[in-house]
Write an enzyme that holds these catalytic residues in place. Structure first.
Site, PDB file in Angstrom:
ATOM      1  N   GLY A   1     -15.141 -38.402  53.139  1.00  0.00           N
ATOM      2  CA  GLY A   1     -15.494 -37.358  54.091  1.00  0.00           C
ATOM      3  C   GLY A   1     -16.854 -36.727  53.840  1.00  0.00           C
ATOM      4  O   GLY A   1     -17.509 -36.968  52.811  1.00  0.00           O
TER       5      GLY A   1
ATOM      6  N   HIS B   1     -13.959 -14.933  52.111  1.00  0.00           N
ATOM      7  CA  HIS B   1     -15.201 -14.646  51.409  1.00  0.00           C
ATOM      8  C   HIS B   1     -15.387 -13.152  51.129  1.00  0.00           C
ATOM      9  O   HIS B   1     -15.668 -12.743  50.001  1.00  0.00           O
ATOM     10  CB  HIS B   1     -16.402 -15.147  52.212  1.00  0.00           C
TER      11      HIS B   1
ATOM     12  N   ARG C   1      -8.142 -43.227  54.338  1.00  0.00           N
ATOM     13  CA  ARG C   1      -7.505 -44.264  55.150  1.00  0.00           C
ATOM     14  C   ARG C   1      -8.460 -45.414  55.463  1.00  0.00           C
ATOM     15  O   ARG C   1      -8.047 -46.445  55.973  1.00  0.00           O
ATOM     16  CB  ARG C   1      -7.007 -43.655  56.468  1.00  0.00           C
TER      17      ARG C   1
ATOM     18  N   ASP D   1     -12.921 -20.767  46.931  1.00  0.00           N
ATOM     19  CA  ASP D   1     -13.754 -19.993  47.846  1.00  0.00           C
ATOM     20  C   ASP D   1     -15.167 -20.134  47.286  1.00  0.00           C
ATOM     21  O   ASP D   1     -15.499 -19.516  46.264  1.00  0.00           O
ATOM     22  CB  ASP D   1     -13.331 -18.529  47.889  1.00  0.00           C
ATOM     23  N   HIS D   2     -15.987 -20.964  47.921  1.00  0.00           N
ATOM     24  CA  HIS D   2     -17.263 -21.319  47.299  1.00  0.00           C
ATOM     25  C   HIS D   2     -18.196 -20.128  47.146  1.00  0.00           C
ATOM     26  O   HIS D   2     -19.140 -20.166  46.358  1.00  0.00           O
ATOM     27  CB  HIS D   2     -17.954 -22.462  48.055  1.00  0.00           C
TER      28      HIS D   2
ATOM     29  N   ALA E   1     -17.193 -34.444  50.653  1.00  0.00           N
ATOM     30  CA  ALA E   1     -17.294 -35.239  49.424  1.00  0.00           C
ATOM     31  C   ALA E   1     -18.712 -35.766  49.229  1.00  0.00           C
ATOM     32  O   ALA E   1     -19.280 -35.680  48.137  1.00  0.00           O
ATOM     33  CB  ALA E   1     -16.292 -36.398  49.462  1.00  0.00           C
TER      34      ALA E   1
ATOM     35  N   ASP F   1     -12.196 -16.188  59.543  1.00  0.00           N
ATOM     36  CA  ASP F   1     -13.148 -17.156  58.985  1.00  0.00           C
ATOM     37  C   ASP F   1     -13.972 -16.575  57.851  1.00  0.00           C
ATOM     38  O   ASP F   1     -14.344 -17.295  56.920  1.00  0.00           O
ATOM     39  CB  ASP F   1     -14.080 -17.656  60.098  1.00  0.00           C
TER      40      ASP F   1
ATOM     41  N   LYS G   1     -21.176 -18.697  43.872  1.00  0.00           N
ATOM     42  CA  LYS G   1     -22.589 -18.358  44.051  1.00  0.00           C
ATOM     43  C   LYS G   1     -23.093 -17.543  42.862  1.00  0.00           C
ATOM     44  O   LYS G   1     -22.406 -16.654  42.355  1.00  0.00           O
ATOM     45  CB  LYS G   1     -22.788 -17.580  45.358  1.00  0.00           C
TER      46      LYS G   1
ATOM     47  N   ASP H   1      -2.553 -43.867  53.046  1.00  0.00           N
ATOM     48  CA  ASP H   1      -2.025 -42.990  54.085  1.00  0.00           C
ATOM     49  C   ASP H   1      -1.294 -41.877  53.360  1.00  0.00           C
ATOM     50  O   ASP H   1      -0.197 -42.080  52.817  1.00  0.00           O
ATOM     51  CB  ASP H   1      -1.073 -43.763  55.005  1.00  0.00           C
TER      52      ASP H   1
ATOM     53  N   GLY I   1      -9.562 -37.465  50.729  1.00  0.00           N
ATOM     54  CA  GLY I   1     -10.662 -37.258  51.665  1.00  0.00           C
ATOM     55  C   GLY I   1     -11.963 -37.735  51.046  1.00  0.00           C
ATOM     56  O   GLY I   1     -13.036 -37.169  51.279  1.00  0.00           O
ATOM     57  N   GLY I   2     -11.864 -38.796  50.261  1.00  0.00           N
ATOM     58  CA  GLY I   2     -12.978 -39.266  49.446  1.00  0.00           C
ATOM     59  C   GLY I   2     -14.145 -39.874  50.200  1.00  0.00           C
ATOM     60  O   GLY I   2     -15.203 -40.097  49.601  1.00  0.00           O
TER      61      GLY I   2
END
Length: 488
Positions: A16, A242, A47, A179-180, A19, A237, A184, A86, A13-14
Protein backbone atom coordinates in the site's frame (compact mmCIF):
# COMPACT_ATOMS: atom_id res chain seq x y z
CA UNK A 1 26.44 1.51 17.74
CA UNK A 2 22.95 1.15 19.29
CA UNK A 3 21.89 -2.11 20.85
CA UNK A 4 20.49 -4.39 18.16
CA UNK A 5 16.76 -5.08 18.13
CA UNK A 6 15.71 -8.64 17.33
CA UNK A 7 12.31 -8.83 15.68
CA UNK A 8 10.04 -10.12 12.94
CA UNK A 9 7.95 -7.26 11.59
CA UNK A 10 4.89 -8.06 9.47
CA UNK A 11 3.19 -5.33 7.45
CA UNK A 12 -0.41 -6.16 6.55
CA UNK A 13 -1.10 -3.92 3.56
CA UNK A 14 2.51 -4.35 2.52
CA UNK A 15 2.05 -3.03 -1.04
CA UNK A 16 0.00 0.00 0.00
CA UNK A 17 0.77 3.69 -0.25
CA UNK A 18 1.54 4.18 3.44
CA UNK A 19 4.00 1.29 3.44
CA UNK A 20 5.87 2.68 0.45
CA UNK A 21 5.83 6.34 1.50
CA UNK A 22 6.45 6.01 5.23
CA UNK A 23 6.93 2.53 6.65
CA UNK A 24 9.74 1.14 4.50
CA UNK A 25 11.84 4.35 4.51
CA UNK A 26 11.37 4.59 8.29
CA UNK A 27 12.44 0.98 8.81
CA UNK A 28 15.44 1.54 6.54
CA UNK A 29 16.52 4.50 8.68
CA UNK A 30 16.47 2.20 11.70
CA UNK A 31 18.70 -0.20 9.76
CA UNK A 32 21.13 2.55 8.77
CA UNK A 33 21.36 3.69 12.40
CA UNK A 34 22.12 0.16 13.60
CA UNK A 35 18.94 -0.62 15.50
CA UNK A 36 18.32 -3.39 12.97
CA UNK A 37 21.41 -5.39 12.01
CA UNK A 38 21.33 -9.12 11.36
CA UNK A 39 18.55 -10.52 13.55
CA UNK A 40 15.48 -9.13 11.85
CA UNK A 41 13.10 -10.00 9.04
CA UNK A 42 10.24 -8.09 7.45
CA UNK A 43 7.19 -9.69 5.85
CA UNK A 44 4.84 -7.85 3.52
CA UNK A 45 1.33 -9.28 3.18
CA UNK A 46 -1.18 -8.28 0.53
CA UNK A 47 -3.66 -9.77 -1.94
CA UNK A 48 -1.43 -8.82 -4.85
CA UNK A 49 0.46 -11.51 -6.79
CA UNK A 50 4.17 -10.89 -6.28
CA UNK A 51 7.43 -12.79 -5.84
CA UNK A 52 9.99 -12.06 -3.12
CA UNK A 53 12.29 -10.47 -5.71
CA UNK A 54 9.51 -8.26 -7.08
CA UNK A 55 8.59 -7.22 -3.56
CA UNK A 56 12.19 -6.37 -2.73
CA UNK A 57 12.49 -4.23 -5.85
CA UNK A 58 9.29 -2.42 -4.89
CA UNK A 59 10.74 -1.74 -1.44
CA UNK A 60 14.04 -0.60 -2.96
CA UNK A 61 12.18 1.86 -5.19
CA UNK A 62 10.38 3.24 -2.12
CA UNK A 63 13.77 4.06 -0.58
CA UNK A 64 14.70 6.47 -3.36
CA UNK A 65 16.18 9.56 -1.73
CA UNK A 66 17.13 7.68 1.44
CA UNK A 67 19.96 5.53 0.06
CA UNK A 68 23.54 6.61 0.76
CA UNK A 69 25.13 3.23 0.07
CA UNK A 70 23.63 0.88 -2.52
CA UNK A 71 25.24 -2.21 -0.99
CA UNK A 72 23.77 -1.26 2.37
CA UNK A 73 20.31 -0.93 0.81
CA UNK A 74 20.66 -4.30 -0.93
CA UNK A 75 21.58 -5.90 2.38
CA UNK A 76 18.51 -4.32 3.98
CA UNK A 77 16.03 -5.57 1.38
CA UNK A 78 17.49 -9.09 1.52
CA UNK A 79 15.63 -9.39 4.85
CA UNK A 80 12.27 -8.78 3.13
CA UNK A 81 9.78 -11.51 2.22
CA UNK A 82 6.39 -11.41 0.59
CA UNK A 83 3.26 -13.47 1.08
CA UNK A 84 0.05 -13.23 -0.91
CA UNK A 85 -2.77 -13.39 1.58
CA UNK A 86 -6.50 -12.94 1.90
CA UNK A 87 -6.64 -11.60 5.45
CA UNK A 88 -10.31 -12.61 5.76
CA UNK A 89 -9.51 -16.27 5.00
CA UNK A 90 -8.55 -18.28 8.07
CA UNK A 91 -6.75 -20.86 5.94
CA UNK A 92 -4.36 -18.28 4.50
CA UNK A 93 -2.70 -17.80 7.88
CA UNK A 94 -1.19 -21.31 7.80
CA UNK A 95 1.24 -20.28 5.05
CA UNK A 96 2.16 -17.14 7.00
CA UNK A 97 2.81 -19.24 10.11
CA UNK A 98 5.15 -21.51 8.16
CA UNK A 99 7.02 -18.49 6.76
CA UNK A 100 7.27 -16.80 10.17
CA UNK A 101 8.65 -19.94 11.79
CA UNK A 102 11.14 -20.38 8.95
CA UNK A 103 12.36 -16.78 9.30
CA UNK A 104 12.49 -17.10 13.07
CA UNK A 105 14.93 -20.00 12.70
CA UNK A 106 16.92 -18.42 9.85
CA UNK A 107 17.54 -15.07 11.56
CA UNK A 108 17.42 -16.09 15.23
CA UNK A 109 14.39 -13.91 16.01
CA UNK A 110 13.60 -15.51 19.39
CA UNK A 111 9.86 -15.50 18.70
CA UNK A 112 9.68 -11.70 18.87
CA UNK A 113 6.92 -10.48 16.56
CA UNK A 114 5.29 -7.17 15.65
CA UNK A 115 2.18 -7.10 13.46
CA UNK A 116 1.52 -3.76 11.77
CA UNK A 117 -2.00 -3.19 10.41
CA UNK A 118 -1.78 -0.82 7.46
CA UNK A 119 -5.21 -1.88 6.21
CA UNK A 120 -8.80 -0.64 6.42
CA UNK A 121 -9.97 -0.51 10.09
CA UNK A 122 -12.78 -3.01 9.43
CA UNK A 123 -10.11 -5.73 9.13
CA UNK A 124 -8.31 -5.02 12.43
CA UNK A 125 -10.41 -7.39 14.52
CA UNK A 126 -10.37 -10.14 11.88
CA UNK A 127 -6.58 -10.12 11.63
CA UNK A 128 -6.11 -10.12 15.40
CA UNK A 129 -8.53 -13.06 15.79
CA UNK A 130 -6.72 -15.20 13.22
CA UNK A 131 -3.26 -14.29 14.52
CA UNK A 132 -4.38 -15.76 17.82
CA UNK A 133 -6.39 -18.75 16.62
CA UNK A 134 -3.86 -19.86 14.00
CA UNK A 135 -0.86 -19.73 16.32
CA UNK A 136 1.08 -16.77 14.92
CA UNK A 137 1.32 -15.19 18.35
CA UNK A 138 4.29 -16.95 19.91
CA UNK A 139 4.46 -18.34 23.42
CA UNK A 140 8.26 -18.35 23.60
CA UNK A 141 8.98 -14.82 22.43
CA UNK A 142 10.01 -11.89 24.60
CA UNK A 143 7.15 -9.96 23.03
CA UNK A 144 4.27 -9.99 20.53
CA UNK A 145 2.87 -6.56 19.66
CA UNK A 146 0.15 -5.11 17.47
CA UNK A 147 0.50 -1.71 15.76
CA UNK A 148 -2.73 -0.08 14.58
CA UNK A 149 -3.31 2.93 12.35
CA UNK A 150 -6.11 5.38 13.09
CA UNK A 151 -9.05 5.65 13.11
CA UNK A 152 -9.68 3.50 16.17
CA UNK A 153 -13.43 3.26 15.70
CA UNK A 154 -15.83 5.97 14.57
CA UNK A 155 -17.61 6.42 17.92
CA UNK A 156 -17.25 5.18 21.48
CA UNK A 157 -19.49 2.20 20.69
CA UNK A 158 -17.50 1.09 17.64
CA UNK A 159 -14.19 1.73 19.42
CA UNK A 160 -15.35 -0.38 22.35
CA UNK A 161 -16.34 -3.20 20.00
CA UNK A 162 -12.93 -3.04 18.31
CA UNK A 163 -11.17 -2.99 21.67
CA UNK A 164 -13.08 -6.11 22.71
CA UNK A 165 -12.08 -7.91 19.50
CA UNK A 166 -8.42 -6.98 19.86
CA UNK A 167 -8.13 -7.83 23.55
CA UNK A 168 -9.46 -11.33 22.91
CA UNK A 169 -6.13 -11.89 21.12
CA UNK A 170 -3.72 -9.37 22.70
CA UNK A 171 -3.35 -7.81 26.13
CA UNK A 172 -3.96 -4.07 26.08
CA UNK A 173 -0.30 -3.32 26.82
CA UNK A 174 0.59 -5.24 23.64
CA UNK A 175 -1.57 -2.92 21.49
CA UNK A 176 0.16 0.17 20.08
CA UNK A 177 -2.38 2.64 18.66
CA UNK A 178 -0.54 5.01 16.35
CA UNK A 179 -1.16 8.72 16.32
CA UNK A 180 1.72 10.04 14.24
CA UNK A 181 1.37 13.51 15.79
CA UNK A 182 2.81 12.00 18.97
CA UNK A 183 5.91 11.10 16.96
CA UNK A 184 6.53 14.71 15.91
CA UNK A 185 9.71 16.19 17.37
CA UNK A 186 8.11 19.28 18.88
CA UNK A 187 5.24 17.33 20.45
CA UNK A 188 7.92 15.24 22.13
CA UNK A 189 9.53 18.49 23.31
CA UNK A 190 6.51 19.32 25.47
CA UNK A 191 7.62 16.97 28.26
CA UNK A 192 11.20 18.27 28.67
CA UNK A 193 10.09 21.89 28.35
CA UNK A 194 7.48 21.38 31.03
CA UNK A 195 9.11 18.93 33.44
CA UNK A 196 12.77 19.73 32.76
CA UNK A 197 12.56 23.38 33.78
CA UNK A 198 11.58 24.05 37.41
CA UNK A 199 10.54 27.61 36.55
CA UNK A 200 7.96 26.33 34.03
CA UNK A 201 7.03 23.21 35.96
CA UNK A 202 6.17 25.22 39.07
CA UNK A 203 3.98 27.60 37.07
CA UNK A 204 2.08 24.90 35.13
CA UNK A 205 -1.20 25.27 36.99
CA UNK A 206 -4.24 27.47 37.65
CA UNK A 207 -2.28 29.91 39.81
CA UNK A 208 -0.17 31.11 36.89
CA UNK A 209 -1.87 30.02 33.64
CA UNK A 210 -4.77 32.02 32.22
CA UNK A 211 -5.62 29.59 29.42
CA UNK A 212 -4.15 26.95 27.10
CA UNK A 213 -4.63 27.00 23.31
CA UNK A 214 -4.07 24.25 20.74
CA UNK A 215 -4.40 25.04 17.03
CA UNK A 216 -4.26 22.57 14.14
CA UNK A 217 -5.03 24.59 11.02
CA UNK A 218 -4.83 23.56 7.38
CA UNK A 219 -4.89 25.65 4.21
CA UNK A 220 -6.05 22.78 2.02
CA UNK A 221 -9.68 21.80 1.54
CA UNK A 222 -11.12 18.31 1.50
CA UNK A 223 -9.25 17.53 -1.76
CA UNK A 224 -9.94 13.90 -2.85
CA UNK A 225 -11.03 12.63 0.60
CA UNK A 226 -14.72 13.58 0.56
CA UNK A 227 -15.84 9.94 0.71
CA UNK A 228 -14.19 9.55 4.11
CA UNK A 229 -14.16 13.13 5.32
CA UNK A 230 -17.88 13.75 4.98
CA UNK A 231 -18.50 10.97 7.51
CA UNK A 232 -15.80 12.22 9.90
CA UNK A 233 -15.40 15.97 9.68
CA UNK A 234 -12.83 17.96 11.63
CA UNK A 235 -14.34 16.72 14.90
CA UNK A 236 -13.60 13.04 14.34
CA UNK A 237 -10.68 13.47 11.92
CA UNK A 238 -8.59 15.90 13.99
CA UNK A 239 -10.08 16.54 17.43
CA UNK A 240 -10.76 13.02 18.72
CA UNK A 241 -7.22 11.84 18.04
CA UNK A 242 -4.45 14.35 17.25
CA UNK A 243 -5.75 17.26 19.29
CA UNK A 244 -6.75 15.19 22.31
CA UNK A 245 -3.41 13.40 22.36
CA UNK A 246 -1.53 16.72 22.40
CA UNK A 247 -3.88 17.89 25.16
CA UNK A 248 -2.86 14.80 27.11
CA UNK A 249 0.75 16.03 27.36
CA UNK A 250 -0.41 19.51 28.39
CA UNK A 251 -3.06 18.59 30.97
CA UNK A 252 -1.42 15.51 32.52
CA UNK A 253 -0.21 15.40 36.08
CA UNK A 254 3.52 15.16 36.71
CA UNK A 255 4.47 11.48 36.35
CA UNK A 256 6.44 9.71 39.06
CA UNK A 257 9.06 8.86 36.44
CA UNK A 258 9.31 8.81 32.66
CA UNK A 259 8.36 5.17 32.13
CA UNK A 260 5.48 4.53 29.75
CA UNK A 261 3.28 3.20 32.58
CA UNK A 262 3.83 6.31 34.70
CA UNK A 263 3.29 8.66 31.75
CA UNK A 264 0.04 6.94 30.77
CA UNK A 265 -1.19 6.95 34.36
CA UNK A 266 -0.50 10.69 34.62
CA UNK A 267 -2.32 11.40 31.36
CA UNK A 268 -5.27 9.29 32.42
CA UNK A 269 -5.65 11.24 35.65
CA UNK A 270 -6.33 14.28 33.48
CA UNK A 271 -8.41 12.49 30.84
CA UNK A 272 -10.66 11.00 33.49
CA UNK A 273 -11.31 14.51 34.87
CA UNK A 274 -12.40 15.93 31.50
CA UNK A 275 -15.92 17.34 31.65
CA UNK A 276 -18.29 15.61 29.21
CA UNK A 277 -20.83 18.14 28.02
CA UNK A 278 -24.61 18.00 27.88
CA UNK A 279 -26.34 19.23 24.71
CA UNK A 280 -26.82 22.69 26.22
CA UNK A 281 -23.19 22.80 27.35
CA UNK A 282 -22.02 21.87 23.84
CA UNK A 283 -23.88 24.90 22.47
CA UNK A 284 -22.16 27.05 25.09
CA UNK A 285 -18.65 25.68 24.65
CA UNK A 286 -18.26 24.50 21.03
CA UNK A 287 -18.43 26.09 17.59
CA UNK A 288 -18.63 24.32 14.23
CA UNK A 289 -18.04 25.62 10.77
CA UNK A 290 -18.01 24.72 7.10
CA UNK A 291 -15.94 26.62 4.56
CA UNK A 292 -17.43 28.73 1.82
CA UNK A 293 -15.75 30.26 -1.21
CA UNK A 294 -12.63 32.36 -0.83
CA UNK A 295 -13.04 36.13 -0.95
CA UNK A 296 -11.72 36.28 -4.52
CA UNK A 297 -13.80 33.30 -5.67
CA UNK A 298 -10.74 31.21 -6.57
CA UNK A 299 -11.57 28.47 -4.04
CA UNK A 300 -14.94 26.75 -4.03
CA UNK A 301 -17.07 26.04 -1.01
CA UNK A 302 -17.18 22.63 0.63
CA UNK A 303 -20.66 21.89 -0.72
CA UNK A 304 -19.31 22.23 -4.27
CA UNK A 305 -16.42 19.82 -3.75
CA UNK A 306 -16.56 16.51 -5.70
CA UNK A 307 -18.48 13.73 -3.92
CA UNK A 308 -19.80 15.99 -1.14
CA UNK A 309 -23.57 15.31 -0.69
CA UNK A 310 -25.92 18.20 -1.33
CA UNK A 311 -26.79 20.00 1.86
CA UNK A 312 -24.08 18.23 3.86
CA UNK A 313 -24.00 19.21 7.54
CA UNK A 314 -20.40 18.07 7.89
CA UNK A 315 -18.06 20.27 9.90
CA UNK A 316 -14.77 21.38 8.34
CA UNK A 317 -13.94 23.55 11.36
CA UNK A 318 -14.25 23.00 15.11
CA UNK A 319 -13.37 25.27 18.01
CA UNK A 320 -14.16 24.57 21.61
CA UNK A 321 -13.35 24.86 25.28
CA UNK A 322 -12.29 21.91 27.43
CA UNK A 323 -12.50 21.89 31.22
CA UNK A 324 -10.64 19.56 33.59
CA UNK A 325 -12.01 18.99 37.08
CA UNK A 326 -8.69 18.71 38.91
CA UNK A 327 -7.01 20.93 41.52
CA UNK A 328 -4.34 21.82 38.97
CA UNK A 329 -6.71 23.10 36.30
CA UNK A 330 -9.79 24.35 38.16
CA UNK A 331 -11.15 27.30 36.18
CA UNK A 332 -8.51 27.15 33.42
CA UNK A 333 -10.00 26.85 29.90
CA UNK A 334 -8.27 24.70 27.30
CA UNK A 335 -9.22 26.11 23.89
CA UNK A 336 -8.85 23.93 20.81
CA UNK A 337 -9.50 24.52 17.13
CA UNK A 338 -8.91 22.71 13.89
CA UNK A 339 -10.13 23.33 10.38
CA UNK A 340 -9.61 23.23 6.66
CA UNK A 341 -9.17 26.16 4.25
CA UNK A 342 -7.85 28.42 6.97
CA UNK A 343 -5.44 31.33 6.60
CA UNK A 344 -2.26 29.41 7.47
CA UNK A 345 -0.97 25.90 8.01
CA UNK A 346 0.02 25.56 11.62
CA UNK A 347 0.12 23.09 14.48
CA UNK A 348 0.95 24.90 17.67
CA UNK A 349 0.41 25.19 21.41
CA UNK A 350 0.12 28.55 23.18
CA UNK A 351 0.31 28.66 26.97
CA UNK A 352 -1.06 32.03 28.08
CA UNK A 353 0.15 33.00 31.54
CA UNK A 354 -1.62 35.45 33.79
CA UNK A 355 -0.80 39.13 33.44
CA UNK A 356 1.25 40.66 36.22
CA UNK A 357 -0.22 43.35 38.45
CA UNK A 358 0.90 46.74 37.16
CA UNK A 359 3.22 48.45 39.64
CA UNK A 360 4.61 50.81 36.97
CA UNK A 361 1.70 53.20 36.65
CA UNK A 362 1.37 54.69 33.15
CA UNK A 363 4.65 53.04 32.21
CA UNK A 364 3.08 49.64 32.64
CA UNK A 365 0.03 50.19 30.46
CA UNK A 366 1.48 47.93 27.78
CA UNK A 367 2.03 44.94 30.03
CA UNK A 368 0.89 41.75 28.25
CA UNK A 369 0.19 38.18 29.25
CA UNK A 370 3.43 36.22 28.95
CA UNK A 371 2.98 33.43 26.39
CA UNK A 372 4.96 30.23 25.85
CA UNK A 373 4.37 29.04 22.29
CA UNK A 374 5.42 25.61 21.05
CA UNK A 375 5.31 25.59 17.24
CA UNK A 376 5.06 22.02 15.95
CA UNK A 377 4.42 22.47 12.20
CA UNK A 378 5.46 23.62 9.65
CA UNK A 379 8.57 24.76 11.58
CA UNK A 380 9.79 23.55 14.94
CA UNK A 381 10.16 26.50 17.26
CA UNK A 382 9.75 27.67 20.85
CA UNK A 383 8.79 31.28 21.52
CA UNK A 384 8.46 33.02 24.87
CA UNK A 385 6.78 36.42 24.91
CA UNK A 386 7.67 38.39 28.05
CA UNK A 387 7.50 41.95 29.30
CA UNK A 388 10.55 44.20 29.15
CA UNK A 389 11.39 47.93 28.99
CA UNK A 390 11.03 49.97 25.84
CA UNK A 391 13.92 52.13 24.61
CA UNK A 392 12.44 55.54 25.46
CA UNK A 393 13.31 58.51 27.63
CA UNK A 394 10.42 57.73 29.94
CA UNK A 395 9.83 54.36 31.55
CA UNK A 396 7.54 52.25 29.36
CA UNK A 397 7.11 48.48 29.14
CA UNK A 398 6.86 46.51 25.91
CA UNK A 399 6.52 42.82 24.98
CA UNK A 400 9.63 41.12 23.58
CA UNK A 401 10.00 37.66 22.11
CA UNK A 402 12.65 35.13 23.02
CA UNK A 403 12.83 32.29 20.52
CA UNK A 404 14.65 29.16 19.50
CA UNK A 405 14.16 27.31 16.23
CA UNK A 406 15.19 23.80 15.24
CA UNK A 407 18.39 24.14 13.21
CA UNK A 408 18.97 22.65 9.79
CA UNK A 409 21.61 20.38 11.36
CA UNK A 410 19.06 19.13 13.92
CA UNK A 411 16.42 18.65 11.23
CA UNK A 412 18.82 16.51 9.21
CA UNK A 413 19.10 13.94 12.01
CA UNK A 414 15.57 14.17 13.44
CA UNK A 415 13.73 10.86 13.14
CA UNK A 416 10.55 10.93 11.09
CA UNK A 417 7.40 10.31 13.17
CA UNK A 418 6.85 6.81 11.78
CA UNK A 419 10.49 5.91 12.32
CA UNK A 420 10.19 6.96 15.94
CA UNK A 421 6.90 5.11 16.42
CA UNK A 422 8.19 1.85 14.93
CA UNK A 423 11.33 2.06 17.05
CA UNK A 424 9.34 2.78 20.22
CA UNK A 425 7.15 -0.26 19.56
CA UNK A 426 10.21 -2.43 19.00
CA UNK A 427 11.61 -1.05 22.26
CA UNK A 428 8.36 -1.65 24.15
CA UNK A 429 7.89 2.05 24.95
CA UNK A 430 4.20 2.95 24.89
CA UNK A 431 4.58 6.57 26.08
CA UNK A 432 3.80 8.02 22.67
CA UNK A 433 0.89 5.75 21.82
CA UNK A 434 -2.75 6.22 22.76
CA UNK A 435 -3.96 3.78 25.41
CA UNK A 436 -7.53 2.52 25.62
CA UNK A 437 -8.58 4.78 28.47
CA UNK A 438 -7.47 7.90 26.60
CA UNK A 439 -9.16 6.75 23.40
CA UNK A 440 -12.38 5.91 25.25
CA UNK A 441 -12.58 9.30 27.01
CA UNK A 442 -11.86 11.14 23.75
CA UNK A 443 -14.68 9.27 22.00
CA UNK A 444 -17.17 9.90 24.82
CA UNK A 445 -16.29 13.60 24.71
CA UNK A 446 -16.58 13.82 20.91
CA UNK A 447 -19.77 11.72 20.78
CA UNK A 448 -21.48 14.15 23.16
CA UNK A 449 -20.60 17.04 20.85
CA UNK A 450 -21.72 15.21 17.71
CA UNK A 451 -24.96 14.16 19.39
CA UNK A 452 -25.80 17.77 20.17
CA UNK A 453 -24.97 18.88 16.63
CA UNK A 454 -27.03 16.10 15.07
CA UNK A 455 -30.09 17.49 16.89
CA UNK A 456 -29.57 21.06 15.72
CA UNK A 457 -28.86 21.69 12.01
CA UNK A 458 -26.45 24.53 11.28
CA UNK A 459 -26.52 27.20 8.59
CA UNK A 460 -23.53 26.51 6.33
CA UNK A 461 -21.20 27.77 4.96
CA UNK A 462 -20.29 30.14 7.75
CA UNK A 463 -16.66 31.08 7.12
CA UNK A 464 -14.70 32.32 4.13
CA UNK A 465 -11.92 30.12 2.77
CA UNK A 466 -8.63 31.76 3.72
CA UNK A 467 -9.91 33.13 7.04
CA UNK A 468 -9.32 31.65 10.50
CA UNK A 469 -12.84 30.25 10.74
CA UNK A 470 -16.26 31.59 11.75
CA UNK A 471 -16.53 34.72 13.93
CA UNK A 472 -18.13 32.57 16.64
CA UNK A 473 -14.70 31.03 17.21
CA UNK A 474 -13.33 34.41 18.31
CA UNK A 475 -16.49 35.13 20.30
CA UNK A 476 -16.07 31.86 22.21
CA UNK A 477 -12.85 33.17 23.76
CA UNK A 478 -14.07 36.76 24.03
CA UNK A 479 -16.85 35.59 26.40
CA UNK A 480 -14.07 34.68 28.85
CA UNK A 481 -12.12 37.87 28.18
CA UNK A 482 -9.56 35.97 26.09
CA UNK A 483 -8.42 35.88 22.46
CA UNK A 484 -6.58 33.54 20.13
CA UNK A 485 -2.83 34.07 20.23
CA UNK A 486 -2.35 32.84 16.66
CA UNK A 487 -4.11 35.08 14.17
CA UNK A 488 -3.10 33.22 11.00
Amino acid sequence: MPEEITTLLTFFGGTGDLAKRKLYPSTYNLFKKGFLQEHFAIVGASRQEMSNDEFRQMVLASLDGFIDDQANAEEFISHFYYIKQDITDKASYAEMLDLDNELDAKYGLKGNRIFYMSVAPRFFGTIAKYLKSEGLITENGEYNRLMIEKPFGSSYKTAEELQKELTEAFDDDQIYRIDHYLGKEMVQNIAPLRFGNPLIDAAWNKDYIENVQVTLSEVLGVEERAGYYDTAGALRDMIQNHTMQIIGWLAMEKPTDFSDKAVRAAKNTAFNALKIYSNDEVAENFVRGQYGESADGSQRKYLDEPDVPAGSQNNTFVAGKLQFDTPRWEGVPFYIRSGKRLAAKATRVDIVFKKSANIFGQGGEKLVNPVLSILIDPVGRVELTVNAKNVTDTFQTRPIELDWQVSEADKAVTPEPYERMIHDCMDGNGSNFADWNGVAVAWKFVDAIQDAWDKTPATFPNYVSGSMGPKESDELLAKDGNEWVFKG
